[in-house]
Design an enzyme around this catalytic site. Structure first.
Site, PDB file in Angstrom:
ATOM      1  N   LYS A  11      15.316 -65.669 -10.072  1.00  0.00           N
ATOM      2  CA  LYS A  11      15.645 -66.719  -9.119  1.00  0.00           C
ATOM      3  C   LYS A  11      14.847 -66.609  -7.805  1.00  0.00           C
ATOM      4  O   LYS A  11      14.182 -65.604  -7.560  1.00  0.00           O
ATOM      5  CB  LYS A  11      17.144 -66.682  -8.844  1.00  0.00           C
ATOM      6  CG  LYS A  11      17.975 -67.022 -10.080  1.00  0.00           C
ATOM      7  CD  LYS A  11      19.454 -66.986  -9.782  1.00  0.00           C
ATOM      8  CE  LYS A  11      20.273 -67.370 -10.998  1.00  0.00           C
ATOM      9  NZ  LYS A  11      21.721 -67.376 -10.684  1.00  0.00           N
ATOM     10  N   TYR A  51      21.420 -76.923 -15.077  1.00  0.00           N
ATOM     11  CA  TYR A  51      22.770 -76.551 -14.661  1.00  0.00           C
ATOM     12  C   TYR A  51      23.777 -77.686 -14.844  1.00  0.00           C
ATOM     13  O   TYR A  51      24.857 -77.654 -14.262  1.00  0.00           O
ATOM     14  CB  TYR A  51      22.757 -76.073 -13.206  1.00  0.00           C
ATOM     15  CG  TYR A  51      22.104 -74.724 -13.059  1.00  0.00           C
ATOM     16  CD1 TYR A  51      22.750 -73.568 -13.492  1.00  0.00           C
ATOM     17  CD2 TYR A  51      20.838 -74.592 -12.515  1.00  0.00           C
ATOM     18  CE1 TYR A  51      22.150 -72.322 -13.384  1.00  0.00           C
ATOM     19  CE2 TYR A  51      20.224 -73.349 -12.398  1.00  0.00           C
ATOM     20  CZ  TYR A  51      20.890 -72.223 -12.834  1.00  0.00           C
ATOM     21  OH  TYR A  51      20.301 -70.991 -12.727  1.00  0.00           O
ATOM     22  N   PHE A  59      30.175 -76.132  -6.402  1.00  0.00           N
ATOM     23  CA  PHE A  59      28.964 -75.400  -6.012  1.00  0.00           C
ATOM     24  C   PHE A  59      27.675 -75.971  -6.610  1.00  0.00           C
ATOM     25  O   PHE A  59      26.588 -75.458  -6.343  1.00  0.00           O
ATOM     26  CB  PHE A  59      29.092 -73.916  -6.389  1.00  0.00           C
ATOM     27  CG  PHE A  59      29.260 -73.664  -7.867  1.00  0.00           C
ATOM     28  CD1 PHE A  59      28.159 -73.647  -8.727  1.00  0.00           C
ATOM     29  CD2 PHE A  59      30.523 -73.442  -8.398  1.00  0.00           C
ATOM     30  CE1 PHE A  59      28.312 -73.414 -10.090  1.00  0.00           C
ATOM     31  CE2 PHE A  59      30.686 -73.191  -9.764  1.00  0.00           C
ATOM     32  CZ  PHE A  59      29.575 -73.180 -10.606  1.00  0.00           C
ATOM     33  N   ARG A  87      22.073 -59.456 -20.745  1.00  0.00           N
ATOM     34  CA  ARG A  87      23.272 -59.647 -19.927  1.00  0.00           C
ATOM     35  C   ARG A  87      23.732 -58.298 -19.357  1.00  0.00           C
ATOM     36  O   ARG A  87      24.158 -58.214 -18.217  1.00  0.00           O
ATOM     37  CB  ARG A  87      24.373 -60.353 -20.726  1.00  0.00           C
ATOM     38  CG  ARG A  87      23.942 -61.792 -21.078  1.00  0.00           C
ATOM     39  CD  ARG A  87      24.999 -62.600 -21.745  1.00  0.00           C
ATOM     40  NE  ARG A  87      26.082 -62.970 -20.846  1.00  0.00           N
ATOM     41  CZ  ARG A  87      25.999 -63.880 -19.871  1.00  0.00           C
ATOM     42  NH1 ARG A  87      24.865 -64.500 -19.634  1.00  0.00           N
ATOM     43  NH2 ARG A  87      27.043 -64.154 -19.130  1.00  0.00           N
ATOM     44  N   THR A  93      28.045 -60.967 -12.498  1.00  0.00           N
ATOM     45  CA  THR A  93      27.615 -62.075 -11.651  1.00  0.00           C
ATOM     46  C   THR A  93      27.763 -61.734 -10.176  1.00  0.00           C
ATOM     47  O   THR A  93      26.881 -62.028  -9.373  1.00  0.00           O
ATOM     48  CB  THR A  93      28.433 -63.346 -11.990  1.00  0.00           C
ATOM     49  OG1 THR A  93      28.261 -63.629 -13.381  1.00  0.00           O
ATOM     50  CG2 THR A  93      27.984 -64.528 -11.168  1.00  0.00           C
ATOM     51  N   ARG A 104      21.302 -57.101 -10.751  1.00  0.00           N
ATOM     52  CA  ARG A 104      22.110 -57.660  -9.664  1.00  0.00           C
ATOM     53  C   ARG A 104      22.565 -56.599  -8.672  1.00  0.00           C
ATOM     54  O   ARG A 104      22.626 -56.865  -7.468  1.00  0.00           O
ATOM     55  CB  ARG A 104      23.272 -58.455 -10.240  1.00  0.00           C
ATOM     56  CG  ARG A 104      22.760 -59.736 -10.903  1.00  0.00           C
ATOM     57  CD  ARG A 104      23.843 -60.504 -11.596  1.00  0.00           C
ATOM     58  NE  ARG A 104      23.343 -61.781 -12.074  1.00  0.00           N
ATOM     59  CZ  ARG A 104      23.860 -62.435 -13.092  1.00  0.00           C
ATOM     60  NH1 ARG A 104      24.903 -61.935 -13.740  1.00  0.00           N
ATOM     61  NH2 ARG A 104      23.355 -63.593 -13.475  1.00  0.00           N
ATOM     62  N   ASN A 114      22.010 -64.221  -6.838  1.00  0.00           N
ATOM     63  CA  ASN A 114      22.250 -63.045  -7.674  1.00  0.00           C
ATOM     64  C   ASN A 114      21.066 -62.676  -8.560  1.00  0.00           C
ATOM     65  O   ASN A 114      21.215 -62.003  -9.566  1.00  0.00           O
ATOM     66  CB  ASN A 114      23.535 -63.206  -8.479  1.00  0.00           C
ATOM     67  CG  ASN A 114      23.464 -64.339  -9.479  1.00  0.00           C
ATOM     68  OD1 ASN A 114      22.422 -64.951  -9.687  1.00  0.00           O
ATOM     69  ND2 ASN A 114      24.589 -64.626 -10.112  1.00  0.00           N
ATOM     70  N   HIS A 117      19.195 -65.188 -14.091  1.00  0.00           N
ATOM     71  CA  HIS A 117      20.011 -65.946 -15.045  1.00  0.00           C
ATOM     72  C   HIS A 117      19.625 -65.474 -16.429  1.00  0.00           C
ATOM     73  O   HIS A 117      18.458 -65.217 -16.708  1.00  0.00           O
ATOM     74  CB  HIS A 117      19.731 -67.450 -14.950  1.00  0.00           C
ATOM     75  CG  HIS A 117      20.224 -68.194 -16.162  1.00  0.00           C
ATOM     76  ND1 HIS A 117      21.519 -68.631 -16.273  1.00  0.00           N
ATOM     77  CD2 HIS A 117      19.613 -68.514 -17.344  1.00  0.00           C
ATOM     78  CE1 HIS A 117      21.687 -69.211 -17.459  1.00  0.00           C
ATOM     79  NE2 HIS A 117      20.540 -69.153 -18.120  1.00  0.00           N
ATOM     80  N   GLU A 128      17.725 -73.534 -23.700  1.00  0.00           N
ATOM     81  CA  GLU A 128      17.111 -73.172 -22.423  1.00  0.00           C
ATOM     82  C   GLU A 128      15.628 -72.862 -22.588  1.00  0.00           C
ATOM     83  O   GLU A 128      14.805 -73.292 -21.777  1.00  0.00           O
ATOM     84  CB  GLU A 128      17.860 -71.988 -21.807  1.00  0.00           C
ATOM     85  CG  GLU A 128      19.265 -72.363 -21.374  1.00  0.00           C
ATOM     86  CD  GLU A 128      20.104 -71.198 -20.867  1.00  0.00           C
ATOM     87  OE1 GLU A 128      21.142 -71.463 -20.249  1.00  0.00           O
ATOM     88  OE2 GLU A 128      19.720 -70.017 -21.078  1.00  0.00           O
TER      89      GLU A 128
END
Length: 140
Positions: A11, A51, A59, A87, A93, A104, A114, A117, A128
């Site tokens: 991100k 998203y 949000f 993950r 998260t 993270r 964070n 993704h 995706e």
């Protein structure tokens, strides 16, 4: 042994701080191969589509703004049980709840920023990946 592909986004909080290589090192240390990767500046339309599942949530607007605020790195990762493995390496998260050594815990600025993704299931990963990569861009 189940070899899978999963989708990853590093991100804007990662790219703005020049941490792409450091995050990639954690990904590779976890036994995942980066088989496709590109740096893009996500458009509003791309972020809203990506998203879209969160469109009704309060949000959503903030998330779209954050994801379009600076470049991101989109990736396809490959490995044994890649979805769960990624993950695990991302961590919780909320970075405050993430285990030491996870992306993270080590790099995230907040729950919103964070750092990464990752897909949550094989079906989501396929959708995706297809949103950002053509099949010939994935090179194992």
């Amino acid at each position: 042994m189940t070899i899978q592909h999963t989708f990853s986004i590093l991100k804007p909080d990662v790219t703005k701080r020049n941490l792409t290589g450091a995050v990639n090192a954690l990904i590779e240390k976890a036994g995942l191969r980066i088989v496709a990767q590109k740096r893009i500046h996500m458009t509003r339309a791309q972020a809203e589509k990506f998203y879209g599942v969160h469109a009704a949530r309060p949000f959503f607007g903030e998330l779209v703004e954050m994801m379009t605020s600076a470049p991101v790195v989109v990736q396809v990762l490959e490995g044994e049980n890649a979805i769960q493995r990624y993950r695990d390496v991302m961590g919780a998260t909320n970075p405050a709840n993430a285990a030491p050594g996870t992306i993270r815990k080590e790099f995230a600025l907040s729950m919103g920023e964070n750092s990464a993704h990752g897909s949550d299931a094989t079906e989501t990963a396929a959708l995706e990946i297809a949103q950002f990569f053509a099949g010939n861009e994935i090179v194992g």
